[in-house]
Design a protein around this motif. Sequence first.
Motif, PDB file in Angstrom:
ATOM      1  N   ARG A 148      10.107  -0.318   2.423  1.00 47.10           N
ATOM      2  CA  ARG A 148       9.288   0.615   3.139  1.00 47.10           C
ATOM      3  C   ARG A 148       8.029   0.894   2.640  1.00 47.10           C
ATOM      4  N   ASN A 149       7.766   0.707   1.289  1.00 45.77           N
ATOM      5  CA  ASN A 149       6.551   0.916   0.351  1.00 45.77           C
ATOM      6  C   ASN A 149       5.769  -0.109   0.440  1.00 45.77           C
ATOM      7  N   LYS A 150       5.156  -0.157   1.518  1.00 42.53           N
ATOM      8  CA  LYS A 150       4.070  -1.548   1.871  1.00 42.53           C
ATOM      9  C   LYS A 150       2.803  -1.027   1.212  1.00 42.53           C
ATOM     10  N   GLN A 151       2.026  -2.225   0.841  1.00 44.11           N
ATOM     11  CA  GLN A 151       0.819  -2.381  -0.044  1.00 44.11           C
ATOM     12  C   GLN A 151       0.185  -3.551   0.465  1.00 44.11           C
ATOM     13  N   PRO A 152      -1.248  -3.449   0.488  1.00 42.54           N
ATOM     14  CA  PRO A 152      -2.005  -4.424   0.758  1.00 42.54           C
ATOM     15  C   PRO A 152      -1.783  -5.832   0.073  1.00 42.54           C
TER      16      PRO A 152
ATOM     17  N   ALA B 121       6.124 -17.934  -5.133  1.00 42.12           N
ATOM     18  CA  ALA B 121       7.057 -18.504  -5.981  1.00 42.12           C
ATOM     19  C   ALA B 121       6.710 -19.665  -6.705  1.00 42.12           C
ATOM     20  N   ASP B 122       6.080 -20.537  -5.853  1.00 45.01           N
ATOM     21  CA  ASP B 122       5.634 -21.911  -6.344  1.00 45.01           C
ATOM     22  C   ASP B 122       4.565 -21.814  -7.517  1.00 45.01           C
ATOM     23  N   GLY B 123       4.015 -20.609  -7.713  1.00 51.76           N
ATOM     24  CA  GLY B 123       2.846 -20.338  -8.745  1.00 51.76           C
ATOM     25  C   GLY B 123       1.358 -20.308  -8.154  1.00 51.76           C
ATOM     26  N   SER B 124       1.462 -20.442  -6.732  1.00 49.38           N
ATOM     27  CA  SER B 124       0.290 -20.421  -5.993  1.00 49.38           C
ATOM     28  C   SER B 124      -0.235 -18.984  -5.773  1.00 49.38           C
ATOM     29  N   ALA B 125      -1.414 -18.657  -5.628  1.00 42.83           N
ATOM     30  CA  ALA B 125      -1.991 -17.176  -5.312  1.00 42.83           C
ATOM     31  C   ALA B 125      -1.425 -16.812  -4.005  1.00 42.83           C
ATOM     32  N   LEU B 126      -1.327 -15.522  -3.907  1.00 42.40           N
ATOM     33  CA  LEU B 126      -1.038 -14.691  -2.463  1.00 42.40           C
ATOM     34  C   LEU B 126      -2.150 -14.901  -1.651  1.00 42.40           C
TER      35      LEU B 126
ATOM     36  N   ALA C 271       2.670  -5.463   2.864  1.00 43.72           N
ATOM     37  CA  ALA C 271       4.266  -6.040   2.492  1.00 43.72           C
ATOM     38  C   ALA C 271       4.719  -4.947   1.401  1.00 43.72           C
ATOM     39  N   GLY C 272       5.814  -5.070   1.391  1.00 46.14           N
ATOM     40  CA  GLY C 272       6.792  -4.335   0.577  1.00 46.14           C
ATOM     41  C   GLY C 272       7.531  -5.109  -0.657  1.00 46.14           C
ATOM     42  N   LEU C 273       7.547  -4.943  -1.720  1.00 46.41           N
ATOM     43  CA  LEU C 273       8.317  -5.666  -2.581  1.00 46.41           C
ATOM     44  C   LEU C 273       9.894  -5.244  -2.618  1.00 46.41           C
ATOM     45  N   MET C 274      10.637  -6.424  -2.310  1.00 42.07           N
ATOM     46  CA  MET C 274      12.233  -6.282  -2.086  1.00 42.07           C
ATOM     47  C   MET C 274      12.848  -7.029  -3.265  1.00 42.07           C
ATOM     48  N   LEU C 275      13.579  -6.279  -4.088  1.00 40.31           N
ATOM     49  CA  LEU C 275      14.403  -6.745  -4.976  1.00 40.31           C
ATOM     50  C   LEU C 275      15.925  -6.568  -4.771  1.00 40.31           C
ATOM     51  N   PRO C 276      16.675  -7.729  -4.057  1.00 43.42           N
ATOM     52  CA  PRO C 276      17.794  -7.173  -3.474  1.00 43.42           C
ATOM     53  C   PRO C 276      18.896  -7.463  -4.786  1.00 43.42           C
ATOM     54  N   ALA C 277      18.551  -7.936  -5.756  1.00 42.73           N
ATOM     55  CA  ALA C 277      19.228  -8.138  -6.835  1.00 42.73           C
ATOM     56  C   ALA C 277      19.062  -7.549  -8.170  1.00 42.73           C
ATOM     57  N   GLY C 278      17.904  -6.781  -7.936  1.00 45.74           N
ATOM     58  CA  GLY C 278      17.158  -6.215  -9.119  1.00 45.74           C
ATOM     59  C   GLY C 278      16.077  -7.006  -9.902  1.00 45.74           C
ATOM     60  N   ARG C 279      15.412  -6.767 -10.784  1.00 42.17           N
ATOM     61  CA  ARG C 279      14.288  -7.156 -11.454  1.00 42.17           C
ATOM     62  C   ARG C 279      14.519  -8.761 -11.639  1.00 42.17           C
TER      63      ARG C 279
ATOM     64  N   THR D 113       7.056  -8.106   5.290  1.00 38.50           N
ATOM     65  CA  THR D 113       6.179  -7.479   6.173  1.00 38.50           C
ATOM     66  C   THR D 113       6.917  -6.708   6.876  1.00 38.50           C
ATOM     67  N   ARG D 114       6.276  -6.150   8.393  1.00 36.42           N
ATOM     68  CA  ARG D 114       6.947  -5.732   9.291  1.00 36.42           C
ATOM     69  C   ARG D 114       7.899  -6.491  10.110  1.00 36.42           C
ATOM     70  N   ASN D 115       7.639  -7.764  10.053  1.00 33.44           N
ATOM     71  CA  ASN D 115       8.455  -8.575  10.807  1.00 33.44           C
ATOM     72  C   ASN D 115       9.836  -8.566  10.148  1.00 33.44           C
ATOM     73  N   PHE D 116      10.098  -8.578   8.854  1.00 33.91           N
ATOM     74  CA  PHE D 116      11.373  -8.482   8.087  1.00 33.91           C
ATOM     75  C   PHE D 116      11.987  -6.920   8.610  1.00 33.91           C
ATOM     76  N   ASP D 117      11.197  -6.040   8.872  1.00 34.39           N
ATOM     77  CA  ASP D 117      11.872  -4.731   9.236  1.00 34.39           C
ATOM     78  C   ASP D 117      12.401  -4.976  10.469  1.00 34.39           C
ATOM     79  N   ALA D 118      11.790  -5.820  11.651  1.00 33.97           N
ATOM     80  CA  ALA D 118      12.336  -6.162  12.809  1.00 33.97           C
ATOM     81  C   ALA D 118      13.705  -6.723  12.652  1.00 33.97           C
ATOM     82  N   LEU D 119      13.739  -7.793  11.818  1.00 34.39           N
ATOM     83  CA  LEU D 119      15.237  -8.314  11.480  1.00 34.39           C
ATOM     84  C   LEU D 119      16.164  -7.216  10.939  1.00 34.39           C
ATOM     85  N   TYR D 120      15.597  -6.570  10.273  1.00 34.09           N
ATOM     86  CA  TYR D 120      16.283  -5.512   9.381  1.00 34.09           C
ATOM     87  C   TYR D 120      17.044  -4.376  10.632  1.00 34.09           C
ATOM     88  N   SER D 121      16.288  -4.275  11.612  1.00 32.20           N
ATOM     89  CA  SER D 121      16.817  -3.150  12.882  1.00 32.20           C
ATOM     90  C   SER D 121      17.901  -4.127  13.577  1.00 32.20           C
ATOM     91  N   TYR D 122      17.900  -5.358  13.455  1.00 35.85           N
ATOM     92  CA  TYR D 122      19.110  -5.714  14.143  1.00 35.85           C
ATOM     93  C   TYR D 122      20.361  -5.413  13.524  1.00 35.85           C
TER      94      TYR D 122
END
Length: 400
Positions: free
Chosen positions: A251-255, A267-272, A279-287, A295-304
């Motif tokens: 939920r804590n989305k930043q530019p 993840a491949d080392g390239s720039a954002l 977008a929010g940073l999600m760490l489902p298994a910790g650091r 992004t908000r599209n993930f939130d749409a999937l989450y709402s399912y």
Amino acid sequence: MSSRPLLLAAALAALSLPLSAAADEAAFASCLAKLRGEAAAKGVHGETFDTHTAALAPDMAVIGFLDAQPEFVTPIWDYLAALVDEERVADGRAMLTQWNEVLAEVERRYGVDAETVVAVWGVESNYGRNFGSRPLLTSLSTLSCFGRRQAFFRGEFFTTLKILQEGHVAPERLTGSWAGAFGHTQFMPSTFMRLAVDFDGDGRRDLIDSVPDALASTANFLARAGWRSDLRWGFEVRLPRGMDTADAGRRNKQPMAEWAARGVRRADGSALPAAGAPAGLMLPAGREGPAFLVTRNFDALYSYNAAESYGLAIAHLSDRLRGGAPFATAWPTDDPGLSRAERRELQRLLIARGHDIGEPDGMIGARTREALQREQAALGLPADGRAGQRALQALRAAAR
């Protein structure tokens, strides 16, 4: 010591189960009688209620499932290993080809890409192979009368009766999950009434026997949940060493520029991307596990289905259907989960060692866990019944 007290105790114990069942049935009948008036106020005709509840009996097993949903109790590496495996990816690509014309029209009408819609289908019912076998009216009426969240389930129960009343689905076809979800993409009854569509034009909204209706209804759900066709759900990222992740959270989305300035990279080392949606940073298994900017599209999937592990399964499967690779960062475990093929192999190895666990179906149920516990103890492993790579490797070695 006399055996009479023990025999008496055993007799009383034997009587307790039917007495308990009889009490449950009496309470259930009383509850249904009270619900009839409430159902009428929600638009359910008395004849509909009487017809479809006359033979109902409570299924008390569903009460135990309220606090044991796999999205919340299964380690995420086990959850994803079975849901996003090579079989489901291959089957999903076949579905993309088979239903290409329907999916193209669905995307044109609702703005949700084919891979995402098919990924929901794959996660929810394995492309229509696993609808669930519990009669909805039995499960929902039981949950309306016992356990917690009764008010919620009463609403779903009444809505199910209205679905039958309006003739969308035949009563004998209305089976699904313990909680009441049904069809190819597992809509709850209230979701069906709000968002299901008649895409094939036959005059009915049918998520069970019409794949086009199910796929279009799923796209309609996501579109109404805020899906944007010009936006990705997100992607895996790499965090710089020592980065403060106290503000992590979906939920804590930043530019995107803010994350880039903090040293976050793909993840491949390239720039954002230089610009992009917040977008929010999600760490489902910790650091130490895989990290994602979502992004908000993930939130749409989450709402399912309100679980981050569930949303990530759909997101990752959709990427794999587009040709994407598995996650770059390993999960923080020394005992990764098993694919469905590996689960079936584990079951075959248990059967070969003399355990009667039924057909190897890849479903890790009570009999498989009990047999595995016995073999783990014999092989010098912790006897926890966990079907992971460690147990599979040990059984393979023992077989050799």
